[in-house]
Design an enzyme around this catalytic site. Structure first.
Site, PDB file in Angstrom:
ATOM      1  N   CYS A  36      38.559  31.953  42.806  1.00  0.00           N
ATOM      2  CA  CYS A  36      37.598  32.960  42.329  1.00  0.00           C
ATOM      3  C   CYS A  36      36.460  32.363  41.510  1.00  0.00           C
ATOM      4  O   CYS A  36      35.568  33.096  41.069  1.00  0.00           O
ATOM      5  CB  CYS A  36      38.327  34.025  41.520  1.00  0.00           C
ATOM      6  SG  CYS A  36      39.702  34.751  42.418  1.00  0.00           S
ATOM      7  N   HIS A  60      35.172  37.604  33.475  1.00  0.00           N
ATOM      8  CA  HIS A  60      35.842  37.596  34.780  1.00  0.00           C
ATOM      9  C   HIS A  60      36.564  38.933  34.955  1.00  0.00           C
ATOM     10  O   HIS A  60      36.493  39.540  36.018  1.00  0.00           O
ATOM     11  CB  HIS A  60      36.809  36.421  34.868  1.00  0.00           C
ATOM     12  CG  HIS A  60      37.415  36.226  36.213  1.00  0.00           C
ATOM     13  ND1 HIS A  60      36.653  36.022  37.341  1.00  0.00           N
ATOM     14  CD2 HIS A  60      38.716  36.230  36.626  1.00  0.00           C
ATOM     15  CE1 HIS A  60      37.452  35.900  38.398  1.00  0.00           C
ATOM     16  NE2 HIS A  60      38.704  36.028  37.985  1.00  0.00           N
ATOM     17  N   HIS A 102      36.854  42.995  42.997  1.00  0.00           N
ATOM     18  CA  HIS A 102      36.939  41.538  42.891  1.00  0.00           C
ATOM     19  C   HIS A 102      36.581  40.959  44.253  1.00  0.00           C
ATOM     20  O   HIS A 102      37.335  41.093  45.223  1.00  0.00           O
ATOM     21  CB  HIS A 102      38.345  41.124  42.487  1.00  0.00           C
ATOM     22  CG  HIS A 102      38.456  39.683  42.091  1.00  0.00           C
ATOM     23  ND1 HIS A 102      37.495  38.739  42.418  1.00  0.00           N
ATOM     24  CD2 HIS A 102      39.403  39.013  41.380  1.00  0.00           C
ATOM     25  CE1 HIS A 102      37.851  37.573  41.939  1.00  0.00           C
ATOM     26  NE2 HIS A 102      39.007  37.703  41.301  1.00  0.00           N
TER      27      HIS A 102
END
Length: 403
Positions: A160, A293, A330
């Site tokens: 990620c 995040h 996400h």
């Protein structure tokens, strides 16, 4: 002497829209698309699935790209890159003149077209010898050929953190005089593989992600492609290019702690953010907003929050902290680049973006959480985090451009 690096073009495709104009409108109006996953993508009928929804790109764009029997990843990326190039007032001739390059981050990008091809082969009961054409290197090569790029071309896959790492790598090349113009960013379309994987870890929210709340129960997945044109300030000024923001610094590291969990004390999140600030010669007093995040998972949010609290402990005023994954989901390998673009739009419009109800946020003397849009907020400096699986971590420091 190191060169200053600026962002001169941006392009994005996500659940927020098919371009930057649509994204901006969706952000300003708090418009999100968190819909049921269509059966032609994959089935979510099994009772073990946490839910059946995701933040998906426009269905017509998805379908039209796939119907061309090409890799949807390269098709979407080309559209996105073209928007970024146009917004940078670049031509194909200028790209070649500056020997422009391409760095794309993706987490499991190639899995989408490969899984689709495998399903088709099974349904038609025949072997598909063209599967290799849908691997990540082939996808990247196809994108490079579309723009006849002959400079640095590479793919980055650091979970990620991929999208942020791609920007950081391009930043390195330009800052050190190895390139004048770089196309950078990330792309991922979530698949049955990623959805079932996170679901098996019990990391998918049963409702919708609610970052940093005490009642958070997991992430929501999303599609995304986001591209930034990075350029040396010298080159940008010489050709009269628009300047959206300046990149002051970044940092990458690996925790080497756990495959899927961050260090619970957030010590590496802290190190990553501090190092990015130090690289840019800035302090915590300069930071107006941290684009976290913030996945909405228990361990990730807890560790990042501890890192942010430690980073801001000497600051006398509160700092805005928020996660825009409540708007995009996400997007895995695209997350860092989408969030960098949203951070740039925030600075342009002096606004912070989010859209979820939260009456159970932790108390903090140092942080003001962003859960709804906030306007007329002076924003000059944003720190954007991407903390992924495998211990991959990246932070990037963005500022408004000033002569």
């Amino acid at each position: 002497m190191k060169k200053r690096v600026v962002v001169t073009g941006i392009g994005a495709i996500s659940a927020l829209g098919n371009n930057i104009a649509e994204m901006t409108e969706s952000l300003e109006n708090g418009r999100i698309k968190y819909n049921a996953i269509p059966s032609d993508r994959f089935s979510t009928a099994h009772k073990l699935f946490a839910n059946n929804r995701g933040f998906m790109m426009d269905y017509e764009l998805y379908q039209s790209s796939w119907d061309k029997d090409v890799s949807i990843m390269s098709e979407v990326a080309v559209k996105c890159i073209q928007e970024a190039i146009d917004s940078a007032n670049l031509s194909e001739e200028k790209l070649h003149e500056h020997n422009a390059g391409l760095i794309i981050g993706t987490s499991v990008g190639a899995s989408f077209p490969i899984l689709q091809r495998i399903k088709k082969s099974v349904q038609e009961n025949e072997d598909d010898y063209e599967l290799a054409l849908y691997s990540t290197p082939k996808i990247l090569g196809k994108i490079a050929r579309a723009f006849k790029l002959q400079g640095y071309v590479s793919a980055i896959s650091t979970a990620c953190a991929s999208g942020t790492n791609s920007i950081g790598r391009a930043f390195d090349l330009i800052e050190n005089g190895k390139a004048d113009i770089m196309i950078s960013g990330g792309m991922d379309i979530f698949t049955e593989l990623t959805y079932t994987g996170f679901n098996s870890l019990m990391a998918i929210s049963k409702t919708k992600c609610k970052p940093f709340t005490k009642s958070r129960d997991g992430m929501s997945l999303g599609d995304g492609c986001a591209i930034l044109i990075l350029e040396s300030l010298e080159s940008a000024v010489e050709r009269g290019a628009p300047i959206y923001a300046e990149i002051k610094g970044y940092h990458i590291l690996n925790e080497a702690y756990h495959a899927t969990a961050p260090h619970p004390d957030g010590i590496y999140a802290l190190k990553c953010m501090k190092s990015a600030l130090a690289y840019g010669g800035m302090s915590t007093d300069d930071v107006d907003y941290i684009n976290a995040h913030g996945t909405g998972t228990g361990k990730n949010d807890s560790a990042e929050l501890k890192g942010c609290e430690a980073l801001l402990q000497e600051k006398t005023s509160k700092t805005y902290v928020g996660s825009t994954k409540c708007l995009t989901g996400h997007t895995l390998g695209a997350a860092g680049s989408i969030e960098a673009i949203i951070s740039i739009l925030s600075m342009q419009h002096n606004a912070l973006y989010a859209n979820y109800e939260a009456d159970d946020l932790p108390e903090s003397e140092k942080i003001e959480f962003v859960t709804q849009n906030k306007n007329n907020i002076p924003l000059d400096t944003v720190l954007s985090n991407s903390f992924g699986f495998g211990g991959n971590m990246a932070s990037i420091l963005l500022t408004k451009y000033k002569n």
